[in-house]
Every structure is written in C-alpha cells, then in structure tokens.
Design an enzyme around this catalytic site. Structure first.
Site, PDB file in Angstrom:
ATOM      1  N   ASN A  86     -58.516-123.794  11.710  1.00  0.00           N
ATOM      2  CA  ASN A  86     -57.101-124.274  11.414  1.00  0.00           C
ATOM      3  C   ASN A  86     -57.034-125.642  11.645  1.00  0.00           C
ATOM      4  O   ASN A  86     -56.426-126.486  10.942  1.00  0.00           O
ATOM      5  CB  ASN A  86     -56.059-123.448  12.211  1.00  0.00           C
ATOM      6  CG  ASN A  86     -56.202-123.471  13.700  1.00  0.00           C
ATOM      7  OD1 ASN A  86     -57.450-123.557  14.251  1.00  0.00           O
ATOM      8  ND2 ASN A  86     -55.090-123.356  14.366  1.00  0.00           N
ATOM      9  N   ALA A 117     -66.296-122.933  12.291  1.00  0.00           N
ATOM     10  CA  ALA A 117     -65.817-121.714  11.550  1.00  0.00           C
ATOM     11  C   ALA A 117     -66.585-121.805  10.056  1.00  0.00           C
ATOM     12  O   ALA A 117     -66.912-122.789   9.566  1.00  0.00           O
ATOM     13  CB  ALA A 117     -64.578-121.530  11.555  1.00  0.00           C
ATOM     14  N   GLY A 155     -60.409-119.483  19.266  1.00  0.00           N
ATOM     15  CA  GLY A 155     -60.507-118.559  18.294  1.00  0.00           C
ATOM     16  C   GLY A 155     -59.522-117.550  18.374  1.00  0.00           C
ATOM     17  O   GLY A 155     -58.527-117.579  19.325  1.00  0.00           O
ATOM     18  N   GLU A 199     -59.734-120.699  24.414  1.00  0.00           N
ATOM     19  CA  GLU A 199     -58.377-120.872  23.914  1.00  0.00           C
ATOM     20  C   GLU A 199     -58.153-119.928  22.773  1.00  0.00           C
ATOM     21  O   GLU A 199     -58.698-120.100  21.528  1.00  0.00           O
ATOM     22  CB  GLU A 199     -58.288-122.345  23.152  1.00  0.00           C
ATOM     23  CG  GLU A 199     -58.559-123.315  24.661  1.00  0.00           C
ATOM     24  CD  GLU A 199     -57.543-123.400  25.485  1.00  0.00           C
ATOM     25  OE1 GLU A 199     -56.154-123.075  25.048  1.00  0.00           O
ATOM     26  OE2 GLU A 199     -57.641-124.042  26.525  1.00  0.00           O
ATOM     27  N   CYS A 258     -51.889-122.067  16.437  1.00  0.00           N
ATOM     28  CA  CYS A 258     -51.704-121.187  17.793  1.00  0.00           C
ATOM     29  C   CYS A 258     -50.527-121.462  18.436  1.00  0.00           C
ATOM     30  O   CYS A 258     -49.994-120.734  19.018  1.00  0.00           O
ATOM     31  CB  CYS A 258     -52.837-121.340  18.494  1.00  0.00           C
ATOM     32  SG  CYS A 258     -53.201-122.938  19.091  1.00  0.00           S
TER      33      CYS A 258
END
Ligand code: NAD
Length: 491
Positions: A158, A183, A233, A253, A287
């Site tokens: 992200n 990722a 993640g 995190e 997040c």
C-alpha cells in the site's frame, strides 16, 4: 499515459551479494498494472534457496556496515535521500502505475521516503546512551547501542516506497545489513528504490532484495542468519511471522480499524475533511484509515451529508491522468474483501448513502472502485469488526462519548484513532482512554509525520514495537551494557 506501459516491459532482477541476479530456479512472475492490466515487468521469483543466499551475503557484510562510523552512515543516508529526490518523478510514475495511487499521492510518498532517510541520518547522530550509577564504587556501568546484524525486512504494497524506507533508513543509519522482500505486486518500484541506495554508495552486499511470497518470507524470518525482523503487513501474516521468528527481536506493524470519533462539539467541516481524507486517499488502502466513523447522533446527519459531498467530488480514473483523485485498488484480493464487507453490511441493515455500485465498469481492469458512504452501520457487520482496506466511509451513530469509547475499544485492532472535539480536556481524556498506539486530535486518523512513534496497542492485533524517528532507530539496534571493574581508586 505511461511511457513504461507503452514501451516494452521492464525486466528487473533481484539483488543478492552485490549482484543483480535471476532466481536460482529460473522462475519468474509478472507485475501487472492495476490501472491498465498491462504487464509492467517480468521479475525473478525467488525460492528458499535464493533467500538463504541473500541472508548469507548480508551476514558477510554485517561487520563492515557496523564498522562504519556513525557520521559515515549518516552521510550515506543523506546520499540516498539525494538519489531519491533526483529520481522523484520516475519513482512516482512507476509507483503510481504499479500500485494504482494517483500521481500526486505517489509524488508525495516518494518525497516522504527521502525525508525519512534524511531524518535517520540526523537522528542517529544524536543517539546517546547512558552511564548508570553503580552500587559498587569499584565499578563503572555504561550502555552502548549496536546494530542487530542482519535484519529481514518484509513490506506490503500500500505504501511500497514509504514503508520500506522506514526500515531501510534506520538500518542503514545504525549499521545493519538487510534482506528485503517487498510485496510481489509492488516489486518493480522496490528495485528502483534499492537502486537509490546503491547509487549513494552503500555497501552493495549489505542491502539485498529478493522477490516472492510466503515461502521466501518464511525462510527469511526463520533463518538463523537473520537476527531481527521488521514486518509490516496483515495481522494474520504478522502472527505467523511472530511464531516463525520465535525469540528474535521483532517490529510488527499490522492492521488497523480506526476509529474516527466525532463529538457533538466538533468543528464539523474539519471533521468531515479529515474523515473523508482518511477513508478515500490511497483508495482507503491505509492501515490508519477512517475505517469506522463513530459520530454523536446529534450531528450524524450533518456528518453524513458532508461525507456524501466529499465522495461525490472524487474523480476516479487512471492514476497518471491529471485530475484523478482516486485510482484503482491494488489487487483482486483487496477488491474482493471490499465487495464482501459492503454486501455484509447491507444485508445486516446498513444504508448506502453514496456509491452502491461497487466496482466501476468502463475501465481496463475490474479494480476501479466507487467511493462509498454507509450510514447506520450495525456493530456486528464486518465493516465495524474487521479491517476493510477500501474506499468506504462507514458511519455509526453513538449516544455519547462513553458509547463511542466502548465501541472503539471493543475492537481487536488498536492502531491509529482520531477524535474531533472543541473541548481540549475532553480530547485529552479520550486520547488517554483509547486503546490504540496513536491518537490524532482534530486531525485525520491517517495523518502521520514520520517521526512520531507509531504502532499497535499492547494486547491488540495491530503489532508490536514502534516505527517513527528515534523509535525505529532504537528498534533497529540492541542495547549492550558494559560493566568495568576499575578497582578501589588507587592510581
Ligand atoms: P500481507 O500480510 O498479505 O503481506 C505483507 C508482506 O508479507 C508481503 O511482502 C507478503 O508477500 C509477505 N508474506 C506473506 N506471507 C508471508 C509469510 N508466511 N511469512 C513472511 N512473509 C509473508 O499484507 P498486505 O496485503 O501486503 O498489506 C496490507 C496489510 O498491511 C493491511 O492489513 C494493513 O493494515 C497492513 N499495514 C500496516 C501498516 C502499519 O504500519 N501498521 C502499514 C501499512 C499496511
């Protein structure tokens, strides 16, 4: 439109032991743009063997990195920041195409990454330790901070430039060697970021990049040659990483679920602005997003109306088109989760007041998602219970502050919250009672300046430890105590 997309696909190798290499097995995978569906690049797909080679290379480089002076490492951090700034447009363009966020957001993220390297270079120069008063007059006790050695860094898609830069900058600043696995869907831009480190002259074998998924990540985390793990993640994978890493130092995190609390005395314009930004920027794939908006029922209608207006002003489109304010979601998995959460909320009685169409047709991929605002979201719906990670602003009415706190704290996540009120003492008391790692007052939950300690609340599913400024510098080191017997004072 994309030059990259219009010409041939980029081929990018992994970086192991100071060389750009293919996977030992020869396996490859494609990085496709969520915006166009086109193949942007063909990348080597590592296996456990490649991960082991990367760990071994980092192990050989670790002592050299640790042996550089703090000022030399700080200079390297500034050099990386310079390289990122030099290549800011190119990086932002690829980030936008590979991740899906609008170019302006990508440009901001790349600038933020450069700042993280500068901050790390400065913070590390001011990292001081202590002399501890000793019980015995013949002893002197002092502490020093040393690097862990080899750190495994595993990051999500992200913020594929901003998040890794936290771990990479702090590791470089303190002298760790690194094996980094981005990722899979944002591996191309990861390779470009690594190039910036190499351009700045970091020891080439000290910064290793491997591409792949769970198999590679698991090997990295459990390999005895890795001494600490930095992972950002999902909560599910984070829990697996914690098990695999066993007793290694861990920075985890993980996911979040807000909430944003809007009290009846809030500046509603400010509150709507912050809640909408938290729900819709990066298409809600944050997040810290406004995953749940708990609103005093006396101002609920006004807040809902404001959010509807904000959703209506969003321009969904190709992330590189000027004027686009929201691009596609990054991948099918996240889009399917948003589909599921919306259907579940409606079935349980939530009212859709903006959006309702889900995925929008007429684009090259099925990942373009309409911004949604939902009112009267039931507490047992997935929107309230779980992390959605999409462009959705779910509103839940509350009778008072106590109810808001009870709903906020009943969630399994506890990452970043926000509270809007014009009463300062109320704000402070709410902030103290919210079970999350960060509370923003009269500011969006999604706001973070990069030097603020950031992480999950103890006992929740949002992670362990703190990123941000000095906190991540310390997390990338270990404390050593040195006790010296100096005798009875006779010279
Ligand atoms: P994810 O957990 O699916 O993947 C994260 C990384 O872990 C990827 O590189 C992935 O390939 C790797 N991985 C997958 N399985 C693994 C395994 N078994 N062992 C080791 N590594 C493995 O997360 P995602 O979908 O990429 O990212 C979205 C999630 O990240 C959301 O939950 C979001 O809230 C969270 N996130 C948290 C923060 C934070 O600072 N707290 C910031 C950004 C994103």
């Amino acid at each position: 439109m994309s030059e990259i997309g219009q010409t041939q696909a980029l081929r990018t190798q992994m970086h192991i032991g100071g060389r750009w290499v293919d996977a030992g097995s020869g396996a490859t995978f494609e990085s496709t743009s969520p915006a166009t569906g086109e193949v942007l690049g063909v990348l080597p797909e590592a296996g456990a063997e490649d991960a082991r080679a990367a760990v071994a290379a980092a192990g050989r480089a670790a002592e050299r990195l640790a042996g550089l002076s703090t000022y030399d490492r700080a200079r390297l951090c500034h050099g990386v920041a310079d390289a990122i700034e030099r290549r800011r447009e190119e990086l932002a363009r690829l980030l936008s195409l590979e991740q899906g966020k609008p170019y302006a957001e990508a440009f901001g993220e790349v600038g933020f990454a450069a700042e993280l390297f500068r901050n790390a270079g400065e913070d590390v120069k001011r990292l001081e330790t202590r002399i501890i008063p000793s019980a015995d007059p013949r002893k002197r006790i002092l502490t020093i901070r040393q690097p862990h050695g080899v750190v495994a860094v595993i990051t999500p898609w992200n913020y594929p430039v901003g998040i890794p830069s936290q771990y990479l900058s702090a590791s470089l600043a303190v002298g760790n060697a690194v094996v980094w696995k981005p990722a899979p869907t944002t591996s191309l831009v990861a390779a470009r970021l690594l190039e910036c480190l190499l351009e700045a002259g970091v020891p080439e074998d000290g910064f290793n990049l491997v591409f792949g998924g769970a198999e590679v990540g698991e090997e990295m985390v459990s390999n005895p040659g890795v001494h600490a793990v930095g992972f950002t993640g999902s909560a599910a994978v984070g829990a697996a990483v914690a098990r695999q890493a066993a007793a290694k130092p861990l920075l985890l995190e993980l996911g979040g679920n807000g909430p944003t609390i809007i009290l009846d005395d809030a500046d509603l314009e400010l509150a709507v602005e912050g809640a909408a930004w938290g729900a819709f920027s990066n298409a809600g794939q944050i997040c810290q997003s406004s995953e749940r908006i708990l609103v005093d029922s006396r101002v609920q209608d006004a807040v809902v109306e404001g959010l509807v207006r904000k959703a209506g002003a969003i321009r969904l489109g190709h992330p590189l088109d000027e004027g686009t304010t929201m691009g596609p979601l990054n991948n099918e998995g996240v889009a399917a989760k948003v589909d599921e959460h919306l259907a579940d909320a409606v079935e349980k009685g939530a009212v859709i007041v903006a959006g309702g169409g889900g995925r929008v047709g007429g684009f090259p991929t099925r990942l373009y998602y309409e911004p949604h605002v939902l009112d009267q979201v039931p507490l047992h719906s997935l929107l309230n219970v779980d992390e959605t990670f999409g462009p959705v602003a779910p509103v839940i009415g509350v009778a008072d502050l106590d109810e808001a706190l009870a709903i906020a704290n009943s969630n399994r996540f506890g990452l970043a919250c926000s509270v809007y009120t014009s009463n300062l003492s109320r704000a402070f008391r709410v902030a103290e009672r919210l079970q999350c790692g960060v509370v923003n007052v009269n500011e969006s939950a999604a706001y973070w300046d990069g030097r603020t300690p950031f992480g999950g609340y103890s006992g929740k599913a949002s992670g362990v430890g703190r990123l941000g400024g000095v906190a991540v510098i310390e997390a990338m080191t270990q404390l050593k105590s040195i006790v010296m017997h100096v005798g009875d004072g006779v010279l």
